[in-house]
Scaffold this motif. Structure first.
Motif, PDB file in Angstrom:
ATOM      1  N   ALA A  66      58.316  42.397  73.154  1.00 45.94           N
ATOM      2  CA  ALA A  66      58.591  41.574  72.219  1.00 45.94           C
ATOM      3  C   ALA A  66      59.083  40.125  72.629  1.00 45.94           C
ATOM      4  O   ALA A  66      59.212  39.987  73.896  1.00 45.94           O
ATOM      5  CB  ALA A  66      59.847  42.206  71.445  1.00 45.94           C
ATOM      6  N   MET A  82      62.474  42.598  75.240  1.00 46.65           N
ATOM      7  CA  MET A  82      62.469  41.220  74.421  1.00 46.65           C
ATOM      8  C   MET A  82      62.531  40.299  75.445  1.00 46.65           C
ATOM      9  O   MET A  82      63.678  39.783  76.207  1.00 46.65           O
ATOM     10  CB  MET A  82      63.659  41.135  73.653  1.00 46.65           C
ATOM     11  CG  MET A  82      63.620  39.989  72.959  1.00 46.65           C
ATOM     12  SD  MET A  82      62.476  39.463  71.638  1.00 46.65           S
ATOM     13  CE  MET A  82      62.571  40.530  70.300  1.00 46.65           C
ATOM     14  N   SER A 116      66.928  42.510  76.343  1.00 43.62           N
ATOM     15  CA  SER A 116      66.730  41.123  76.557  1.00 43.62           C
ATOM     16  C   SER A 116      66.515  40.783  77.693  1.00 43.62           C
ATOM     17  O   SER A 116      67.642  41.052  78.670  1.00 43.62           O
ATOM     18  CB  SER A 116      67.574  40.187  75.572  1.00 43.62           C
ATOM     19  OG  SER A 116      67.377  40.581  74.227  1.00 43.62           O
ATOM     20  N   SER A 175      66.556  48.469  73.559  1.00 43.09           N
ATOM     21  CA  SER A 175      66.213  46.975  73.354  1.00 43.09           C
ATOM     22  C   SER A 175      66.799  46.186  74.303  1.00 43.09           C
ATOM     23  O   SER A 175      68.091  46.139  74.165  1.00 43.09           O
ATOM     24  CB  SER A 175      66.511  46.308  72.114  1.00 43.09           C
ATOM     25  OG  SER A 175      66.112  44.922  72.014  1.00 43.09           O
ATOM     26  N   SER A 229      70.961  44.431  71.167  1.00 43.40           N
ATOM     27  CA  SER A 229      70.024  44.099  71.889  1.00 43.40           C
ATOM     28  C   SER A 229      70.782  43.529  73.367  1.00 43.40           C
ATOM     29  O   SER A 229      71.556  42.681  73.155  1.00 43.40           O
ATOM     30  CB  SER A 229      69.114  42.742  71.545  1.00 43.40           C
ATOM     31  OG  SER A 229      68.284  42.499  72.363  1.00 43.40           O
ATOM     32  N   THR A 270      60.330  36.245  72.080  1.00 46.76           N
ATOM     33  CA  THR A 270      61.049  35.156  71.167  1.00 46.76           C
ATOM     34  C   THR A 270      60.541  33.726  70.936  1.00 46.76           C
ATOM     35  O   THR A 270      59.955  33.323  72.039  1.00 46.76           O
ATOM     36  CB  THR A 270      62.503  34.903  71.839  1.00 46.76           C
ATOM     37  OG1 THR A 270      63.272  35.988  72.090  1.00 46.76           O
ATOM     38  CG2 THR A 270      63.463  34.050  71.024  1.00 46.76           C
ATOM     39  N   ARG A 279      60.954  37.706  67.588  1.00 46.27           N
ATOM     40  CA  ARG A 279      62.392  37.157  67.305  1.00 46.27           C
ATOM     41  C   ARG A 279      62.179  35.768  67.274  1.00 46.27           C
ATOM     42  O   ARG A 279      61.951  34.883  67.927  1.00 46.27           O
ATOM     43  CB  ARG A 279      63.334  37.733  68.387  1.00 46.27           C
ATOM     44  CG  ARG A 279      64.776  37.130  68.139  1.00 46.27           C
ATOM     45  CD  ARG A 279      65.378  36.759  69.462  1.00 46.27           C
ATOM     46  NE  ARG A 279      66.108  38.027  70.083  1.00 46.27           N
ATOM     47  CZ  ARG A 279      66.232  38.206  71.360  1.00 46.27           C
ATOM     48  NH1 ARG A 279      65.951  37.183  72.239  1.00 46.27           N
ATOM     49  NH2 ARG A 279      66.637  39.229  71.902  1.00 46.27           N
ATOM     50  N   TYR A 282      54.284  38.396  77.879  1.00 43.63           N
ATOM     51  CA  TYR A 282      54.294  39.186  76.680  1.00 43.63           C
ATOM     52  C   TYR A 282      53.052  39.420  76.366  1.00 43.63           C
ATOM     53  O   TYR A 282      52.619  41.045  76.143  1.00 43.63           O
ATOM     54  CB  TYR A 282      54.788  38.394  75.355  1.00 43.63           C
ATOM     55  CG  TYR A 282      54.516  39.046  74.259  1.00 43.63           C
ATOM     56  CD1 TYR A 282      55.430  40.332  73.641  1.00 43.63           C
ATOM     57  CD2 TYR A 282      53.548  38.466  73.381  1.00 43.63           C
ATOM     58  CE1 TYR A 282      55.193  40.724  72.476  1.00 43.63           C
ATOM     59  CE2 TYR A 282      53.106  39.167  72.132  1.00 43.63           C
ATOM     60  CZ  TYR A 282      54.103  40.254  71.645  1.00 43.63           C
ATOM     61  OH  TYR A 282      53.756  40.862  70.416  1.00 43.63           O
TER      62      TYR A 282
END
Length: 310
Positions: free
Chosen positions: A157, A130, A89, A87, A51, A159, A182, A146
Motif C-alpha cells: 500500500a 504500507m 508501516s 498492517s 498500523s 501513502t 493512504r 510500491y
C-alpha cells in the motif's frame, strides 16, 4: 520541530531521561513487539485497527537497518499468530534507501513476502506493507517500490501527500488499477514549485483527491481508500462523499495517530466508521514524539510541563 527531531545530541539526551517516559507513552505504543501487540489487542476490543511502525528514520547504518527489518519480521510473525490485522508501516529510509536502493528493495520484498505468508495462513482480507511517504527526494523511489511489489502480487500500500502537485496523477494511475492508498496532507517543508503551501489550497486538493478515491471507477476496480487526517471538517465531507457514491463504511477507512484527538477517534468508531491508528513502537521515540508536539499547542504544553520536571 523537524530540526529538533533530527538533532542527534538532543535526541540522545532526551531519550536517556526517565522523566520523559510519559511523553513517549503518550504517542508511542510500546518499547517492543510484545508491548505493541498488547496495545493493539486493547484497541481491537474498542473496534479500532492498527498500523504498526517501528521507530527510526533516515537510517544510514546497515546494522540498524538489519535490526529494523528483524524487528518488523518478528512483528509480522507475531501478528499472524495473534489474529490481528497485519498492517505494517515502513519508511523506505529506515530499510536501506539512504545506503542502497537495492538493499531497500530487497528488504521491502522480504517483508511483503512475510506478510503474504501470514495472510495465507490466517485468511485476513486487507493486510499489507504500507509505505510511508517522506520528503520529495524519495517520492519516485517510494512509488517505484510500491509498483514493483504490486506487480509481483505482493501485498503493498502507498501513502500519497495531498500537498504535492504530482499526487493527482500518481493517484489516478493507482486507482484505475485497484490498490490501497493512504492519503495524508503532507508534513515536510517543500518548495512552492512542487507543492501547495497554503493550508486552504492543501485542504481543497485533499478533497479533490478524495473524490478520485471515492469515484465509481475506483470502487469497481477494488480500490481501498484510507483517509489519514485529524481534520473533522474534512472527515465530514468524506463521509458525505462516500454516502453519495454509495460506498459502504467497511469499504474505506480513516486513519489517525495514536495519542492524538482521542475523543474524535471515539466519535468515529461510535458512528460506525472504520478507524485505524498509526501505532509506533520501539525505543528511538524522540524524533517521532517531538513532531507530534509541533502539530498541536496542547501537545507543546504537555512537553513543557514534562521537561520542567527534569
Amino acid at each position: 520541530m523537524i530540526l529538533l527531531a533530527r538533532n542527534k545530541a538532543l535526541k540522545e539526551f532526551m531519550q536517556s531521561r526517565a522523566t520523559l517516559s510519559e511523553l513517549a507513552g503518550k504517542f508511542v505504543g510500546g518499547k517492543n513487539v510484545e508491548e505493541a501487540l498488547q496495545k493493539s489487542r486493547a484497541l481491537k476490543e474498542k473496534g479500532i485497527k492498527t498500523s504498526l511502525f517501528y521507530l527510526g528514520e533516515y537510517v544510514e547504518d546497515l546494522t540498524l537497518v538489519n535490526q529494523t527489518v528483524s524487528e518488523l519480521k518478528m512483528m509480522i510473525a507475531s501478528l499472524g499468530d495473534s489474529n490481528l490485522d497485519i498492517s505494517i508501516s515502513v519508511d523506505p529510509t529506515q530499510i536501506g534507501q539512504p545506503i542502497s536502493a537495492k538493499i531497500c528493495r530487497d528488504n521491502a520484498f522480504a517483508l511483503a513476502r512475510e506478510i503474504k505468508s501470514s495472510i495465507r495462513q490466517n485468511n485476513h482480507s486487507r493486510n499489507y506493507l504500507m509505505f510511508d511517504m517522506e520528503d520529495s527526494s524519495v517520492t519516485d523511489a517510494t512509488i517505484s517500490l510500491y509498483t514493483d511489489l504490486t506487480l509481483a502480487s505482493l501485498p503493498a500500500a502507498l501513502t500519497l501527500q495531498a500537498y504535492l502537485f504530482r499526487s493527482e496523477n500518481d493517484l489516478q494511475n493507482i486507482a484505475r488499477n485497484g490498490g490501497v492508498v493512504r492519503l495524508v496532507k503532507g508534513a515536510f517543508a517543500e518548495k512552492s514549485s512542487i507543492a501547495f503551501t497554503k493550508r486552504t489550497d492543501i485542504d481543497e486538493n485533499y478533497i479533490k483527491l478524495a473524490k478520485i478515491m471515492l469515484s465509481e471507477e475506483a470502487r469497481e476496480k477494488g480500490f481501498h481508500p484510507i483517509f489519514a487526517t485529524h481534520d473533522d471538517k474534512i472527515m465530514d465531507k468524506i463521509v458525505q462523499l462516500a454516502s453519495k457514491q454509495k460506498w459502504e463504511k467497511h469499504e474505506y477507512e480513516f486513519e489517525m495517530l495514536y495519542g492524538v484527538r482521542a475523543a474524535l477517534q471515539n466519535e468515529l468508531v461510535q458512528s460506525g466508521e472504520q478507524l485505524r491508528l498509526y501505532l509506533p513502537f520501539g525505543t528511538d521515540w524522540w524524533s517521532y514524539a517531538i513532531r507530534r508536539v509541533g502539530e498541536s499547542p496542547q501537545n507543546a504544553k504537555f512537553l513543557f510541563k514534562t521537561i520542567t520536571a527534569i
